[in-house]
Design an enzyme around this catalytic site. Sequence first.
Site, PDB file in Angstrom:
ATOM      1  N   HIS A 124       9.385 -14.641  -8.867  1.00 44.01           N
ATOM      2  CA  HIS A 124       7.953 -14.365  -8.736  1.00 44.01           C
ATOM      3  C   HIS A 124       7.682 -13.309  -7.674  1.00 44.01           C
ATOM      4  CE1 HIS A 124       8.173 -17.596  -5.550  1.00 44.01           C
ATOM      5  NE2 HIS A 124       7.301 -16.802  -4.953  1.00 44.01           N
ATOM      6  N   ASP A 155      13.527 -19.066 -11.242  1.00 45.74           N
ATOM      7  CA  ASP A 155      12.801 -18.348 -10.199  1.00 45.74           C
ATOM      8  C   ASP A 155      13.743 -17.621  -9.234  1.00 45.74           C
ATOM      9  OD1 ASP A 155      10.705 -17.365  -8.779  1.00 45.74           O
ATOM     10  OD2 ASP A 155      10.096 -19.275  -7.885  1.00 45.74           O
ATOM     11  N   SER A 237       7.565 -17.128   2.865  1.00 42.01           N
ATOM     12  CA  SER A 237       8.881 -17.767   2.902  1.00 42.01           C
ATOM     13  C   SER A 237       9.570 -17.743   1.556  1.00 42.01           C
ATOM     14  CB  SER A 237       8.749 -19.209   3.389  1.00 42.01           C
ATOM     15  OG  SER A 237       7.932 -19.958   2.499  1.00 42.01           O
TER      16      SER A 237
END
Length: 1025
Positions: A124, A155, A237
């Site tokens: 993402h 991801d 993060s």
Amino acid sequence: MNGPTSAAARSKRKEPPHGLDGRHPKHHRTNGTDAGSSGGNSPGREDDFEGEFEEEFDDTRLQTLLPSGPDTAEWQATIENVVRNVVSIRFCQTCSFDTDPALTSEATGFVVDAERGYILTNRHVVGSGPFWGYCIFDNHEEVDAYPVYRDPVHDFGILKFDPKAIKYMPVDALALRPDCAKVGVEIRVVGNDAGEKLSILSGVISRLDRNAPEYGDGYSDFNTCYYQASAAASGGSSGSPVVNIDGYAVALQAGGRADGASTDYFLPLDRPLRALKCLQEGNPITRGDIQCQFLLKPFDECRRLGLGPEWEAQMRKTFPKETNMLVAEIVLPDGPSHGKVEEGDVLVKVNGEMLTQFIRFDDILDSNVGNTVKLLLLRGGEEVEVEIEIGDLHKITPDRFVSVSGGSFHDLSYQQARLYGVACKGVYVCEAGGSWRFDSAENGWLVQSIDHKKTPDLKTFIEVMKEVPDKARVVVTYKHLRDLHTLNTTIMQIDRHWSKKMKLAVRNDTTGLWDFSDLADALPPVPPVPTKASFIQLEHTSHPAVADLVRSFVHVSCTMPMKLDGFPKNRKWGMGLVIDANKGLVVISRAIVPYDFCDITITIADSIFVEAKVVFLHPLQNYAIIQYDPKLVDAPVLSAKLSSEEITQGASTYFIGYNRIGRIVHAATTVTEIFAVTIPANSGAPRYRAVNVDAITVDTSLSGQCGSGVLVAQDGTVQALWLTYLGERSATTHRDEEYHLGLTTPTLLSVVSQIQQGIVPKLRMLSVEFRAIQMSQARVMKVSEDWIAKVSVANTAHHQLFMVTKRTFEREEKEGNALHEGDILLTLNGKIVTKISDLDVMYSNDVLEAVIVRDCKELVLKVPTVAADDVETDRAISFCGAIIHRPHHAVRQQISKLFSEVYVSARTRGSPSYQYGLAPTNFITHVNGKPTPDLESFLAAVIKIPDNTYFRLRAMTFDSVPWVVTMKKNEHYFPTMEWAKDPAEASGWRRVTYDGGKVIEGEGTDGVPLSAEESTEMDVDHGVV
């Protein structure tokens, strides 16, 4: 100017808490209001349930096992080695694509191959569409990075950089050790937390078998397990390494809870490790799938789905530590699993091998693309064996898009199909701009047909669009992914003159760029032909002349291909009044037609479409005059008769207006008030507003429902126009206020007369803004009793004078006899001024003799007026995603000094301007230290800047605060373009593209479509992920 990002914007990817039924959000068919998002900290429901009720370790209890003091020497040594490999990623996703909007953000990554320059981060972050970014190492060395792989489902993505570009520190790599991830292992999350350069958060892995979190309508991972810990990571993060005390990366930080809990979700590294090895060995990264989503479900739930005691005993014996099995959750229609696997099937074996984990299942699928796999399933207690061909996951993940007529399109992705449980096919609208603005602003549209031709896939869509000429009106049918039962139908006018090229962008994983190519030239428009029509009959009116006025009403639609002058919309419509049917002249509000960089369509008698052009824009009084070709209209259009007498307060009149759905409504009414318009200025985004003009209100509820209309006398004479006035932007709702008010027709007569004679009106005006003051205020400000008495005689309805509240900055103003703020105007050219209409004398005089009161003294001044023919924007530059032009009139009305003639009017999300903070209302004064007082010098400076290099801009905010920004130029996605007014062009504007120092007439090959947002930003940042 660059401001601090809000706390709400600085959010990691967060999963909303699920409902009490334990089902994932997509099963609730919501509008996305209670779902988390990948870009922001969206509020979720207030319950604390995770959605599945498996037994799990208590994060809080495990957290107490951590040492409460500083890290041990061993941990400190580990962290010291790790931080050298962690990078902060600053990036732009330059245009909307698939599940990802255009955005600018920052995240984290870490080096996994120092020799080849590979960085692991989240999918993402890398995104599914065009990416442009760079990495900053711990010693603040910066290096460009580009994607070489983004996983279609999971991801993670891999960026590449040049290791030789890092000169001042040794670059090492973190080893990926998925085998070291175990429950109870103490970990550190090392990354760019909350937008900080480096943050080290501690935690303990509490769970290895949770399902992948769902993030609402955006991208979500699936068909994998996730790890869970309590580390309280936040914005920026994403992509951080999760390391153990030995310095190995055991997982990849990917998301967290949206309800304030400190729960974090980590992606296992098995698939990233395999992808990295394939890249290192030069092998293709094969990815297999059967278009079926599975979930991990505990044995007790599997029992209810048909898991028998024999199979459960066998599973528990084979996998003594496992408590879950894989259960089919969503089977996509027309996919390989369709008709073979059913929702609720419990997976027991794959190719004869008992299996309970996603990791092994993924391995089998990825190794057998194109082959057949045997699945043994339990369905309601019965064993079912099926053979399924494994499909290529990359083939159902779009790697190209087409841009045409302001919109962008690609084949529907597996991500979207899985999210909505639909077949993975169809043409998806990823950027609904330009001609492709549907009734709703939400995403998720699938184009079904264009011009009565089916468009089942992107290839067919391209062929159909090649045959559609410029300005053609075509029937378009479309559906929404959330509601495939409903077929929507609309008529669109296809623009191939502002956006002449049809471009194909294809992902290039070697360069990391998307390569653009031209697909087809635009077909010329079909010449219009005369069309016949008749008007409706207005019923229930007692005056035939009033009813006959229907023949003077036309529907006006205005589309702006680019944002200029701070105007917040790209498309507006309203009712226009025909004032000369023989010449095709129509008067309309400037809230509908704000400037002449636009397409105007007039609909006559709800039947005839005809194009129009702007012939006059009034600088102050909120109306525009447009013109169509009357030869194309075979209909009894009536020229409205404009009254030469001022309507008065309390007068009876007849209101005819267009309501919000475009229907004519009417009612007898009376004038309640006539007053000077006082629309608040909008310093956040200065845009056109009416000043120094009287407004009318009437006693009917229809006035608030109608943004267009007229006030009519019994004999059919139009006494006033009913117009929409664009107002200020609300600081709380961020919506643009609109006011519906009347404008008396005598104000228009002089201008209309000149235009009818073929004369372009050359207006003059006073460079000030007035507001009314009462006699009590005037007396305090030392207006004499004699003048107060004269006012009461001159205007018996309103005892008022006018005071200068704001001066408009003029570029060549002579200070001598100018009006100042606080001056009270008594007379102009010998006539006392008690009504706003008394100011109209300024429009036809170069110099006015004014009697004023200034600082308690009465003065007589020869006040010069200024020409009004230089207030409209006639040139604009698109540079690095910013729209730049001379400060328009609204800016000069609100500012006391122009810092330069280079003004930022708007900017595009995902662009360098957005990333580096060059914001609307900034003035650019220098480029690389050289003054840029005007557009010529600015353009000459920026076209010399090499692509993908840094340059310095010195700018001044609207509030006179100087600042300097360093930006990196990107010509591939955001080429420098210039638009200039040119009567020789059919559209009235000429376009030039500057590409690498070359001057290209028209549109260049490269460049993403500028995302046309419905408001000028001041700004909601996407923050960090």
